[in-house]
Design a protein around this motif. Structure first.
Motif, PDB file in Angstrom:
ATOM      1  N   MET A   1      86.146   0.965  20.654  1.00  0.00           N
ATOM      2  CA  MET A   1      84.959   0.574  20.422  1.00  0.00           C
ATOM      3  C   MET A   1      83.564   1.506  20.349  1.00  0.00           C
ATOM      4  SD  MET A   1      82.231  -2.007  20.567  1.00  0.00           S
ATOM      5  CE  MET A   1      83.237  -2.692  19.337  1.00  0.00           C
ATOM      6  N   ALA A   2      82.984   1.728  19.381  1.00  0.00           N
ATOM      7  CA  ALA A   2      81.962   2.841  19.637  1.00  0.00           C
ATOM      8  C   ALA A   2      80.548   2.079  19.888  1.00  0.00           C
ATOM      9  CB  ALA A   2      81.922   3.547  17.961  1.00  0.00           C
ATOM     10  N   VAL A   3      79.671   2.887  20.364  1.00  0.00           N
ATOM     11  CA  VAL A   3      78.221   2.226  20.709  1.00  0.00           C
ATOM     12  C   VAL A   3      77.505   2.708  19.428  1.00  0.00           C
ATOM     13  CG1 VAL A   3      78.262   2.331  23.074  1.00  0.00           C
ATOM     14  CG2 VAL A   3      77.655   4.615  21.761  1.00  0.00           C
ATOM     15  N   LYS A   4      76.728   1.828  19.224  1.00  0.00           N
ATOM     16  CA  LYS A   4      75.717   1.748  17.737  1.00  0.00           C
ATOM     17  C   LYS A   4      74.574   2.981  18.246  1.00  0.00           C
ATOM     18  CE  LYS A   4      74.281  -1.775  15.463  1.00  0.00           C
ATOM     19  NZ  LYS A   4      73.937  -3.050  15.349  1.00  0.00           N
ATOM     20  N   SER A   5      74.182   3.085  19.488  1.00  0.00           N
ATOM     21  CA  SER A   5      72.989   3.747  19.784  1.00  0.00           C
ATOM     22  C   SER A   5      73.236   4.867  20.675  1.00  0.00           C
ATOM     23  CB  SER A   5      71.950   2.990  20.354  1.00  0.00           C
ATOM     24  OG  SER A   5      70.825   3.660  20.923  1.00  0.00           O
ATOM     25  N   GLU A   6      72.389   5.942  20.633  1.00  0.00           N
ATOM     26  CA  GLU A   6      72.770   7.136  21.289  1.00  0.00           C
ATOM     27  C   GLU A   6      72.702   6.756  23.013  1.00  0.00           C
ATOM     28  OE1 GLU A   6      73.940  10.783  21.676  1.00  0.00           O
ATOM     29  OE2 GLU A   6      73.573   9.798  19.702  1.00  0.00           O
ATOM     30  N   HIS A   7      71.528   6.197  23.541  1.00  0.00           N
ATOM     31  CA  HIS A   7      71.475   6.215  24.662  1.00  0.00           C
ATOM     32  C   HIS A   7      71.343   4.695  25.069  1.00  0.00           C
ATOM     33  CE1 HIS A   7      69.809   6.434  28.791  1.00  0.00           C
ATOM     34  NE2 HIS A   7      68.771   5.727  28.472  1.00  0.00           N
ATOM     35  N   ILE A   8      71.933   4.372  26.157  1.00  0.00           N
ATOM     36  CA  ILE A   8      71.863   2.985  26.551  1.00  0.00           C
ATOM     37  C   ILE A   8      71.290   2.860  28.182  1.00  0.00           C
ATOM     38  CG2 ILE A   8      73.330   0.920  27.264  1.00  0.00           C
ATOM     39  CD1 ILE A   8      75.070   2.080  24.737  1.00  0.00           C
ATOM     40  N   PRO A   9      70.339   2.139  28.194  1.00  0.00           N
ATOM     41  CA  PRO A   9      69.429   2.066  29.422  1.00  0.00           C
ATOM     42  C   PRO A   9      70.660   1.461  30.648  1.00  0.00           C
ATOM     43  CG  PRO A   9      68.409   0.866  27.876  1.00  0.00           C
ATOM     44  CD  PRO A   9      69.570   1.268  27.089  1.00  0.00           C
ATOM     45  N   LYS A  10      70.435   2.163  31.825  1.00  0.00           N
ATOM     46  CA  LYS A  10      71.092   1.645  32.875  1.00  0.00           C
ATOM     47  C   LYS A  10      70.944   0.302  33.162  1.00  0.00           C
ATOM     48  CE  LYS A  10      71.803   3.860  37.577  1.00  0.00           C
ATOM     49  NZ  LYS A  10      73.169   4.697  37.406  1.00  0.00           N
ATOM     50  N   ARG A  78      85.123  -4.735  26.376  1.00  0.00           N
ATOM     51  CA  ARG A  78      85.554  -3.432  25.559  1.00  0.00           C
ATOM     52  C   ARG A  78      84.484  -2.417  25.568  1.00  0.00           C
ATOM     53  NH1 ARG A  78      88.678  -5.572  21.183  1.00  0.00           N
ATOM     54  NH2 ARG A  78      86.452  -6.322  20.224  1.00  0.00           N
ATOM     55  N   SER A  79      83.253  -2.901  25.250  1.00  0.00           N
ATOM     56  CA  SER A  79      82.031  -2.266  25.300  1.00  0.00           C
ATOM     57  C   SER A  79      81.999  -1.240  26.422  1.00  0.00           C
ATOM     58  CB  SER A  79      80.886  -3.034  25.037  1.00  0.00           C
ATOM     59  OG  SER A  79      80.861  -3.644  23.793  1.00  0.00           O
ATOM     60  N   LEU A  80      82.169  -1.803  27.624  1.00  0.00           N
ATOM     61  CA  LEU A  80      81.950  -1.459  28.998  1.00  0.00           C
ATOM     62  C   LEU A  80      83.136  -0.287  29.367  1.00  0.00           C
ATOM     63  CD1 LEU A  80      80.347  -3.998  31.390  1.00  0.00           C
ATOM     64  CD2 LEU A  80      79.338  -2.160  30.451  1.00  0.00           C
ATOM     65  N   GLY A  81      84.532  -0.571  28.517  1.00  0.00           N
ATOM     66  CA  GLY A  81      85.538   0.198  28.814  1.00  0.00           C
ATOM     67  C   GLY A  81      86.358  -0.060  29.973  1.00  0.00           C
ATOM     68  N   ILE A  82      86.211  -1.655  30.217  1.00  0.00           N
ATOM     69  CA  ILE A  82      86.949  -2.333  31.134  1.00  0.00           C
ATOM     70  C   ILE A  82      87.974  -3.306  30.518  1.00  0.00           C
ATOM     71  CG2 ILE A  82      85.298  -2.012  33.150  1.00  0.00           C
ATOM     72  CD1 ILE A  82      84.433  -4.615  32.704  1.00  0.00           C
ATOM     73  N   ASP A  83      88.130  -2.952  29.505  1.00  0.00           N
ATOM     74  CA  ASP A  83      89.429  -3.692  28.672  1.00  0.00           C
ATOM     75  C   ASP A  83      90.777  -3.061  29.079  1.00  0.00           C
ATOM     76  OD1 ASP A  83      88.822  -1.523  27.442  1.00  0.00           O
ATOM     77  OD2 ASP A  83      89.181  -2.502  25.475  1.00  0.00           O
ATOM     78  N   ARG A  84      90.725  -2.282  30.113  1.00  0.00           N
ATOM     79  CA  ARG A  84      92.030  -1.639  30.471  1.00  0.00           C
ATOM     80  C   ARG A  84      91.963  -1.267  31.904  1.00  0.00           C
ATOM     81  NH1 ARG A  84      91.640   4.170  31.693  1.00  0.00           N
ATOM     82  NH2 ARG A  84      90.246   5.380  30.661  1.00  0.00           N
TER      83      ARG A  84
END
Lengths: 214, 214
Positions: A1-10, A78-84
């Motif tokens: 799952m790729a992010v659409k935007s460069e920077h994502i706010p904390k 999946r976006s956060l990377g916690i699908d594993r």
DNA sequence: AAGAATCTGTTCCAAATTTCACAAATTCCA
DNA sequence: TGGAATTTGTGAAATTTGGAACAGATTCTT
């Protein structure tokens, strides 16, 4: 799952965690579909905030309908990377370390503490929650052997930097520091500080502030 | 200690807590005076950020010199309202609750847990760390008797709202919720959510993100 | 099947926050 | 004592974040 935007706010990352929590509650209650409006209310945020947060990662909703709860949970995870699962090393088996080792929620959430390390010879060899405490010097070997990626520091403050050095030297990718001390790490290592006194301070400040006002 | 400005950003409060931590370290090392530049470096923030954060509360430095470490610690503590003790009630004596009760740092930092409450009849009467667990129904009486101001919720998620209701009914001023559940409170009650999985999620996200990039 | 109703994704604007830059205050040194 | 060197406090600029509004997509209703 790729992010659409460069920077994502904390702040977005923090809110996504909240969304998962609330969505899971909706799921337990048997709700299948939810609108951003309804989710927003439950999370005490603005509904366009939610839509915008999600837009960083993709399009997960259906116009005119809303979001399918289970599907959205999956997408956010999946976006956060916690699908594993993530294999973690815990360094410093004191009171706090033991409490975390005992905390079942970690493995339930996919953060599996596979190694407990300490440099105190009295603790080495002791078994806590089915895990043998190992000398910190064995970190490089264990990190490779067990595929550990996240290091959790629960040492006293004065030993936090050394623990970090061990972890970095062993090839860990991220560090979560529960010790009340700042530590220096190379910039390719992701570092998070955890200090729940921050929350107590904030509470004290706001309560005191209320008193002052009238 | 009055604030100079109306609204103070949440992020400022969080940073002030960091400043105290780093300043205390400086103090232990024997440093008497510190410039915003040096403090900034140790906190990984911008130096004008520090000066501006402090400016919300007053003028604590000396131009051409810097800040006197001990004096600044005192000033920040007073600004935050942690220059005095806060009496806390802990509701929900499970694993997490017990860990917090055992955590000496609380009283060292001025947050004194004076009452431990639970509604499980098997737990009531049990003594943890020298404190007897009391039925949650006694909250109103105890809050008055002991002057409790901050409620700490460490129940399972499904009982968090009820715990909050008890605390609010008993006249508590602020709540710190460690339970993984959203709760509703009247707006005069200050509410903070604590969830350290947020930090793990953030770490997972950023590490995964690094992987994706190359 | 067409129009009303709903709700997302996104653009644009406002507000908040951070950073820059410099005047004002203090110390140091010749 | 006066001028150079520091370093704070702060107004203004730049950046970031949040919110309102609306076009576009979907479903519902008759």
């Amino acid at each position: 799952m790729a992010v659409k935007s460069e920077h994502i706010p904390k702040a977005t990352i923090a809110r996504l965690a909240t969304y998962i929590q609330v969505l899971s509650e909706f799921k337990r209650e048997g709700t299948d579909v939810v609108s951003s409006e309804r989710l927003a209310e439950a999370c005490s945020v603005n509904s366009s905030q939610i839509r915008k947060d999600l837009a960083y990662f993709g399009e997960f909703g259906v116009r005119g309908v809303g979001y399918y709860v289970q599907e959205l949970i999956t997408s956010i995870k999946r976006s956060l990377g916690i699908d594993r699962a993530w294999n973690c090393a815990l360094v410093g088996v004191g009171n706090l370390g033991r409490a975390l080792l005992r905390h079942r929620e970690f493995s339930r959430k996919g953060f599996i503490i596979r190694g407990a390390f300490d440099c105190d010879p009295y603790k080495i060899g002791e078994v806590v929650e089915g895990m043998e405490i190992v000398c910190s010097r064995q970190l490089p070997a264990k990190v490779k052997e067990l595929g550990l990626e996240i290091g959790v520091i629960t040492t006293p403050p004065e030993r936090a930097q050394r623990a970090a050095n061990y972890l970095i030297g062993a090839g860990i990718k991220g560090i979560i520091n529960f010790a009340p001390a700042r530590i220096a790490v190379p910039k390719h290592i992701h570092l998070e500080y955890v200090d729940f006194f921050h929350y107590f301070y904030a509470a004290a400040f706001h309560i005191r502030f209320d008193d002052t006002r009238d």
